[in-house]
Design a protein around this motif. Structure first.
Motif, mmCIF file in Angstrom:
data_model
loop_
_atom_site.group_PDB
_atom_site.id
_atom_site.type_symbol
_atom_site.label_atom_id
_atom_site.label_comp_id
_atom_site.label_asym_id
_atom_site.label_seq_id
_atom_site.Cartn_x
_atom_site.Cartn_y
_atom_site.Cartn_z
ATOM 1 N N LYS A 52 -18.206 99.984 27.885
ATOM 2 C CA LYS A 52 -18.047 99.621 29.062
ATOM 3 C C LYS A 52 -19.175 99.416 29.973
ATOM 4 O O LYS A 52 -19.360 98.745 30.745
ATOM 5 N N THR A 53 -20.155 100.641 29.817
ATOM 6 C CA THR A 53 -21.393 100.529 30.226
ATOM 7 C C THR A 53 -22.139 99.182 30.116
ATOM 8 O O THR A 53 -22.748 98.421 30.958
ATOM 9 N N SER A 54 -21.864 98.715 28.767
ATOM 10 C CA SER A 54 -22.607 97.349 28.324
ATOM 11 C C SER A 54 -22.190 96.396 29.164
ATOM 12 O O SER A 54 -22.814 95.384 29.992
ATOM 13 N N VAL A 147 -19.938 101.869 39.681
ATOM 14 C CA VAL A 147 -20.133 103.402 39.663
ATOM 15 C C VAL A 147 -19.639 103.765 38.440
ATOM 16 O O VAL A 147 -18.629 103.911 37.856
ATOM 17 N N ASP A 148 -20.651 104.095 37.549
ATOM 18 C CA ASP A 148 -20.273 104.303 36.173
ATOM 19 C C ASP A 148 -20.055 105.785 35.958
ATOM 20 O O ASP A 148 -20.678 106.734 36.566
ATOM 21 N N GLU A 149 -19.547 106.205 34.764
ATOM 22 C CA GLU A 149 -19.121 107.410 34.505
ATOM 23 C C GLU A 149 -18.460 108.105 35.362
ATOM 24 O O GLU A 149 -18.707 109.182 35.771
ATOM 25 N N PHE A 150 -17.578 107.604 36.084
ATOM 26 C CA PHE A 150 -16.766 108.067 37.222
ATOM 27 C C PHE A 150 -15.950 109.163 36.820
ATOM 28 O O PHE A 150 -15.550 110.124 37.439
HETATM 29 MG MG LIG Z 1 -20.908 104.523 29.300
#
Ligand SMILES: [Mg+2]
Ligand SMILES: Nc1ncnc2c1ncn2[C@@H]1O[C@H](COP(=O)(O)OP(=O)(O)O)[C@@H](O)[C@H]1O
Length: 400
Positions: A52-54, A147-150
């Motif tokens: 997801k982060t990638s 907004v990551d790691e929500f």
């Molecule tokens: Mg991630």
């Protein structure tokens, strides 16, 4: 070559550039579409470690390559954050230039660079503050906020405020896009209030990667060295990865090193086997610790075998398996028929606190379903089983 191998694969960090990013074209296209439409926002969700982060990072890179594209910014949530602190992080990333008129007889205009954060009021931040600032910057530039790691944002009120913000931005067609990214099986888990913004909120699910996508990771990495891999070695890597790109990077990198060390540019199954041993030794400390917690025992020794059988069990889309799915792999490992009553107790114990709750238990009694709490543990137990000689690759292949 060793330097190139190190750069070709990134088991411990997200992919940032387009050239090493494999597959995921549908998801990338969805994100880019949403990023250029007013009133549209998105949630990207899926298991831990699927990429997801990638995806978010590469989308940011792609947007950054065009002058007229929206400006993309990213911020990570952690357990101490709330609505206000997340927006302070986000808005610190948005800079703009303001002209300040000079004073005196022949005033000269000065340009100073400021962040949007400096325009926030003291204290708590409200959705209205956010709307006001994003509207102001929107006059010159559309901003896309990741907004990551929500999922790590713990308090419900903050999450509700995010839903409110999305609603406000989309009702007023503010030229800004919010993309929430987090670990979840469904959107409900991340943002319970999503019904109220359903139309404005695209749902982008990140499934595990297909064998073809994992193969692409290997090929893209090897091309930069350059090295080759034969089909058997590549499919062995993709099989062991179970759809989780972290392991594809980890094993491919070690295998490439093993081949290089013996003076070859061609990676073979032998190199992959060497790599598995290395990967088990170099696994993330947290994974090794979880493994020990789950399997340590003064008397009984079946825990390691049951956990290994769980790693080999066939699962549904969400990673769940039933006790019946453990029967065949366990019997293979033990070279003797094992029925459910012989290991039901172990499955149960593995889902309890004392053994670190490595398995999550769901469903009703007699129909329980289990899955690994940390998806990254399953490939580890298999690689460990191979390295310890508890199973052979031939047996593994037979079962898959
Ligand atoms: Mg991630
Ligand atoms: N599309 C992709 N192509 C190549 N490698 C990827 C891709 N997606 C993820 N990875 C790799 O997989 C690992 C986990 O990715 P990450 O984006 O951190 O997952 P998540 O955010 O879902 O936990 C990282 O090592 C990253 O380099």
């Amino acid at each position: 070559m060793l330097v190139r191998i190190a750069a070709a694969f990134s088991p411990a960090s997200p992919v940032t550039g387009r050239d090493l990013f494999a597959g995921r074209l549908d998801q990338l296209q969805d994100l880019l579409d949403i990023a250029s439409q007013r009133g549209q926002h998105a949630v990207v969700y899926g298991e831990r470690g699927v990429g997801k982060t990638s995806l978010a990072t590469v989308a940011t890179t792609v947007l950054g390559a065009f002058d007229d594209a929206p400006m993309a910014v990213r911020a990570n949530c952690d357990g101490t954050d709330d609505y206000s602190s997340v927006w302070r992080k986000v808005l610190t990333e948005v800079t703009f230039v303001r002209e300040i008129r000079g004073t005196g007889f022949r005033p000269e205009a000065k340009k100073v660079s400021k962040t949007l954060e400096s325009e926030l009021p003291e204290g708590t931040v409200s959705p209205n503050d956010v709307r006001r600032l994003l509207t102001a910057i929107g006059r010159t530039r559309h901003v896309v906020v990741f907004v990551d790691e929500f999922d790590r944002l713990e308090d419900d009120e903050s999450r509700r405020l995010f839903a409110d913000t999305i609603k406000t931005l989309s009702d007023q067609l503010v030229p800004a896009t919010i993309i929430l990214v987090g670990v979840a099986d469904n959107v409900d888990e991340l943002i319970a209030e999503h019904q109220s913004v359903e139309r404005a909120l695209a749902q982008i699910h990140m499934p595990r990667m297909s064998p073809a996508e994992l193969r692409e990771i290997i090929d893209r990495g090897l091309k930069t060295i350059p090295m080759n891999i034969n089909a058997d070695a590549a499919s062995s890597i993709t099989r062991l990865s179970q759809g989780l790109p972290h392991y594809t990077h980890l094993i491919a990198q070690s295998a490439a090193r093993a081949a290089a060390m013996r003076g070859s540019r061609d990676i073979s199954v032998r190199d992959v086997n060497t790599a598995v041993g290395v990967a088990v030794k170099k696994a993330q400390e947290s994974i090794v610790k979880t493994y020990h917690e789950a399997t340590s025992s003064s008397r009984e020794t079946l825990y390691e075998e049951v956990l290994l059988a769980c790693g080999m069990a066939s699962t549904d889309e969400l990673g769940y398996f039933a006790a019946a799915d453990v029967r065949r792999p366990l019997s293979t490992i033990m070279r003797k028929r094992y029925d459910i009553p012989a290991f039901a107790r172990h499955l149960n114990a593995l889902s309890e606190k004392e053994r670190g709750m490595v398995l999550q238990k769901a469903g009703l009694p007699r129909r329980f379903r289990y899955r690994f709490n940390n998806p990254l543990l399953a490939p580890y137990v298999i690689m460990r089983g191979l390295a310890d000689g508890r199973i052979s690759s031939a047996q593994l292949e037979q079962l898959s």
